[in-house]
Design a protein around this motif. Structure first.
Motif, PDB file in Angstrom:
ATOM      1  N   TYR A  76       0.821  -1.216   0.000  1.00  0.00           N
ATOM      2  CA  TYR A  76       0.000   0.000   0.000  1.00  0.00           C
ATOM      3  C   TYR A  76       0.859   1.270   0.000  1.00  0.00           C
ATOM      4  O   TYR A  76       0.424   2.326   0.483  1.00  0.00           O
ATOM      5  CB  TYR A  76      -0.966   0.033   1.191  1.00  0.00           C
ATOM      6  N   ARG A  77       2.059   1.148  -0.527  1.00  0.00           N
ATOM      7  CA  ARG A  77       2.911   2.341  -0.624  1.00  0.00           C
ATOM      8  C   ARG A  77       2.449   3.197  -1.791  1.00  0.00           C
ATOM      9  O   ARG A  77       2.311   2.720  -2.925  1.00  0.00           O
ATOM     10  CB  ARG A  77       4.367   1.926  -0.799  1.00  0.00           C
ATOM     11  N   PHE A  78       2.260   4.483  -1.521  1.00  0.00           N
ATOM     12  CA  PHE A  78       1.738   5.396  -2.535  1.00  0.00           C
ATOM     13  C   PHE A  78       2.709   5.541  -3.709  1.00  0.00           C
ATOM     14  O   PHE A  78       2.283   5.721  -4.855  1.00  0.00           O
ATOM     15  CB  PHE A  78       1.470   6.765  -1.900  1.00  0.00           C
ATOM     16  N   SER A  87     -11.550  -6.652  -2.806  1.00  0.00           N
ATOM     17  CA  SER A  87     -12.320  -6.005  -1.729  1.00  0.00           C
ATOM     18  C   SER A  87     -13.708  -6.617  -1.534  1.00  0.00           C
ATOM     19  O   SER A  87     -14.263  -6.557  -0.438  1.00  0.00           O
ATOM     20  CB  SER A  87     -12.459  -4.507  -2.022  1.00  0.00           C
ATOM     21  N   ALA A  91     -10.292  -3.558   6.754  1.00  0.00           N
ATOM     22  CA  ALA A  91      -9.883  -2.172   6.495  1.00  0.00           C
ATOM     23  C   ALA A  91      -9.158  -2.066   5.160  1.00  0.00           C
ATOM     24  O   ALA A  91      -9.285  -1.063   4.447  1.00  0.00           O
ATOM     25  CB  ALA A  91      -8.986  -1.688   7.636  1.00  0.00           C
ATOM     26  N   ASP A  92      -8.418  -3.097   4.819  1.00  0.00           N
ATOM     27  CA  ASP A  92      -7.719  -3.100   3.539  1.00  0.00           C
ATOM     28  C   ASP A  92      -8.706  -3.083   2.373  1.00  0.00           C
ATOM     29  O   ASP A  92      -8.429  -2.495   1.317  1.00  0.00           O
ATOM     30  CB  ASP A  92      -6.817  -4.328   3.425  1.00  0.00           C
ATOM     31  N   ARG A 104     -11.631  -1.568   2.254  1.00  0.00           N
ATOM     32  CA  ARG A 104     -12.090  -0.192   2.064  1.00  0.00           C
ATOM     33  C   ARG A 104     -11.016   0.650   1.370  1.00  0.00           C
ATOM     34  O   ARG A 104     -11.320   1.481   0.516  1.00  0.00           O
ATOM     35  CB  ARG A 104     -12.461   0.421   3.418  1.00  0.00           C
ATOM     36  N   ARG A 105      -9.771   0.426   1.724  1.00  0.00           N
ATOM     37  CA  ARG A 105      -8.676   1.149   1.083  1.00  0.00           C
ATOM     38  C   ARG A 105      -8.612   0.809  -0.416  1.00  0.00           C
ATOM     39  O   ARG A 105      -8.364   1.679  -1.260  1.00  0.00           O
ATOM     40  CB  ARG A 105      -7.369   0.774   1.767  1.00  0.00           C
ATOM     41  N   MET A 106      -8.860  -0.444  -0.737  1.00  0.00           N
ATOM     42  CA  MET A 106      -8.803  -0.853  -2.134  1.00  0.00           C
ATOM     43  C   MET A 106      -9.961  -0.279  -2.929  1.00  0.00           C
ATOM     44  O   MET A 106      -9.811   0.091  -4.094  1.00  0.00           O
ATOM     45  CB  MET A 106      -8.800  -2.378  -2.233  1.00  0.00           C
ATOM     46  N   ARG A 107     -11.133  -0.188  -2.298  1.00  0.00           N
ATOM     47  CA  ARG A 107     -12.264   0.426  -2.998  1.00  0.00           C
ATOM     48  C   ARG A 107     -11.985   1.893  -3.297  1.00  0.00           C
ATOM     49  O   ARG A 107     -12.310   2.396  -4.374  1.00  0.00           O
ATOM     50  CB  ARG A 107     -13.533   0.295  -2.158  1.00  0.00           C
ATOM     51  N   LEU A 108     -11.392   2.588  -2.348  1.00  0.00           N
ATOM     52  CA  LEU A 108     -11.038   4.000  -2.578  1.00  0.00           C
ATOM     53  C   LEU A 108     -10.002   4.124  -3.694  1.00  0.00           C
ATOM     54  O   LEU A 108     -10.073   5.036  -4.531  1.00  0.00           O
ATOM     55  CB  LEU A 108     -10.502   4.618  -1.282  1.00  0.00           C
ATOM     56  N   THR A 109      -9.047   3.208  -3.719  1.00  0.00           N
ATOM     57  CA  THR A 109      -8.044   3.226  -4.787  1.00  0.00           C
ATOM     58  C   THR A 109      -8.685   2.952  -6.139  1.00  0.00           C
ATOM     59  O   THR A 109      -8.325   3.575  -7.151  1.00  0.00           O
ATOM     60  CB  THR A 109      -6.949   2.174  -4.518  1.00  0.00           C
TER      61      THR A 109
END
Length: 499
Positions: A128-130, A165, A174-175, A177-182
């Motif tokens: 998850y590194r930007f 996701s 939580a991961d 949700r992060r993937m959906r945002l990505t």
């Protein structure tokens, strides 16, 4: 080894018309062409090495070779060193990738850029590194401007994020949700590239209206894709991807999406009578190599031992090696031998002689462009006015001396009108074989001596002059003698330009 295979005979083959379009655009004004990065590279190589086939294909060869490094690092990041080496081995001898690396278009460079983009996207899924996401998007943008079909890469990324996701092992975390945002972020970024892709689709549609429907059905497309990938490698890859997916890991979801989404999208398009090309899915070559390597590694783990590894690898790759042999041997690089035919004609041509291409393209402008562009790469000046593309027998009346060129076919005397006339008044003076299985790209040269010397041949059949026949297996040996009354095939010290 991979570089040596791709370098072998790089400048020997004739060029397809798509390669000649590359040459024409690289040397001319680019305008709004979306493939400017590739044209810039091609123009640079033409300036370094001169206007020839080697220069036209130099950067596809270079990046095709460097792709092997990308495949190794991608497979190593996903699995282990053994799978990485097996994947590189698959790509090294892949007939399709060898061909693309010797093809003067952007496909090999797209594969190179997208495999590194896929590597950074996979690292993003792990860490998850930007910075990995930024590198992925930057490389995707480069690949898109090289060829718009690289848009599949962004689609693959969005599908992977949503699959992980909603359906994958990260569901309800939580991961997830992060993937959906990505995924939402990537969809927003994709809007920047929609106009360019839309222009590409419109251009492709206009081209189909001109050239007609190819008749490609989903089944035909799938069979063509398997043929390009080599059937044993394709089957091994599908089995390997299933085996990895069953473990319900991130790498399994990523590999299956990377492997199948682009082919499924084009197969779906072909169901609506849209012309699709297998080359538009060439970016999946690394995915198939990695999946096939997983299958080989899995089987050898079951059997255990180096002998089992060698046996399974041979079973998967022997068809590829056989295809490679045909490619570099009698298949003549899957190309015709128009360049050899034009060299032959140039040694005997007179000032007012015409060139008549037959069975090249339906569009006369394309036929002229193809012959003229091939001559240009040989340093032969051939004015378009010297190229006649007749449609009726009336256009052949009062014809001066002429040279007829056919690709893949002889002139059939049974046909009416123009073809009967051509078969009756011309002689076959040279043949340049290029055959691979049922595919015949052989080029034949016929000679028409002019109205004063013309007369119908016996039974309306072209007379073959056997001593002027060139054999491909003799390394392109040139004819040195001819029967009495035929053209003298002497070779002057300097070829007379076709002006």
């Amino acid at each position: 080894m991979g570089g040596g295979i791709r370098l072998y005979k790089l400048g020997t083959w004739s060029c397809w018309i798509d390669e000649l379009y590359t040459l024409d655009r690289a040397l001319g004004p680019w305008g709004g062409d979306p493939r400017q990065p590739f044209l810039l590279l091609t123009r640079l190589s033409l300036q370094l090495f001169g206007v020839n086939a080697f220069a036209l294909r130099f950067f596809p060869f270079l990046f095709g070779t460097l792709t092997l490094l990308g495949v190794y690092h991608l497979a190593r990041a996903m699995f282990d060193r053994r799978v990485a080496l097996l994947a590189v081995f698959c790509v090294t001898f892949s007939p399709w990738h060898i061909y693309l690396s010797q093809f003067g278009r952007a496909y090999a460079i797209v594969v190179f850029v997208t495999v590194w983009a896929a590597l950074h996207f996979f690292r993003f899924l792990q860490t998850y590194r930007f910075v990995n996401l930024v590198l992925f998007l930057s490389l995707f943008a480069i690949s898109f401007f090289l060829h718009n079909t690289a848009a599949f890469l962004l689609v693959i990324a969005v599908f992977v994020l949503l699959a992980l996701s909603w359906l994958g092992p990260l569901k309800d975390t939580a991961d997830a949700r992060r993937m959906r945002l990505t995924a939402v972020l990537l969809v927003g970024v994709s809007l920047i590239f929609v106009p360019g892709f839309y222009r590409f689709v419109l251009h492709w549609h206009e081209k189909q209206l001109t050239s007609g429907y190819w008749g490609t059905t989903p089944l035909v497309f799938a069979l063509k894709l398997a043929y390009h990938l080599t059937p044993t490698v394709a089957v091994a890859a599908l089995l390997g991807s299933i085996q990895v997916l069953r473990k319900q890991t991130v790498k399994g979801v990523f590999l299956v999406c990377y492997l199948l989404l682009a082919p499924l999208a084009l197969a779906f398009a072909s169901a609506f009578r849209v012309n699709v090309s297998a080359k538009y899915t060439s970016l999946i070559i690394p995915a198939f190599a990695v999946a096939a390597a997983c299958f080989v590694a899995h089987l050898t783990d079951q059997r255990k031992g180096k002998l089992a590894l060698v046996g399974v690898l041979a079973l998967v790759l022997l068809p590829s090696l056989e295809t490679d042999y045909e490619y570099f041997g009698p298949g003549w690089g899957n190309r015709d031998r128009l360049r050899e035919a034009l060299r032959f004609i140039n040694r005997h041509v007179a000032k007012e002689d015409l060139i008549i291409p037959v069975y090249l393209f339906k569009d006369p402008a394309e036929a002229r462009f193809y012959v003229q562009g091939t001559a240009r790469l040989q340093g032969i000046e051939l004015d378009s006015s010297r190229i006649l593309v007749p449609a009726r027998e009336e256009e052949l009346r009062d014809l001066p001396r002429a040279w007829l060129i056919t690709i893949g076919k002889t002139i059939p005397p049974q046909q009416p009108d123009m073809y009967r006339w051509l078969a009756s008044f011309t002689s076959l003076v040279a043949e340049f074989p290029a055959r691979r299985g049922a595919q015949d790209n052989s080029v034949r040269v016929y000679f028409y001596p002019g109205p004063q010397n013309a007369g119908p041949l016996s039974e309306g059949k072209a007379e073959v002059l056997p001593l002027m026949k060139e054999q491909a297996r003799k390394g392109g040996s040139r004819p040195t003698e001819s029967p009495s009354g035929a053209l003298s095939p002497r070779e002057p010290k300097k070829s007379e330009p076709m002006r």
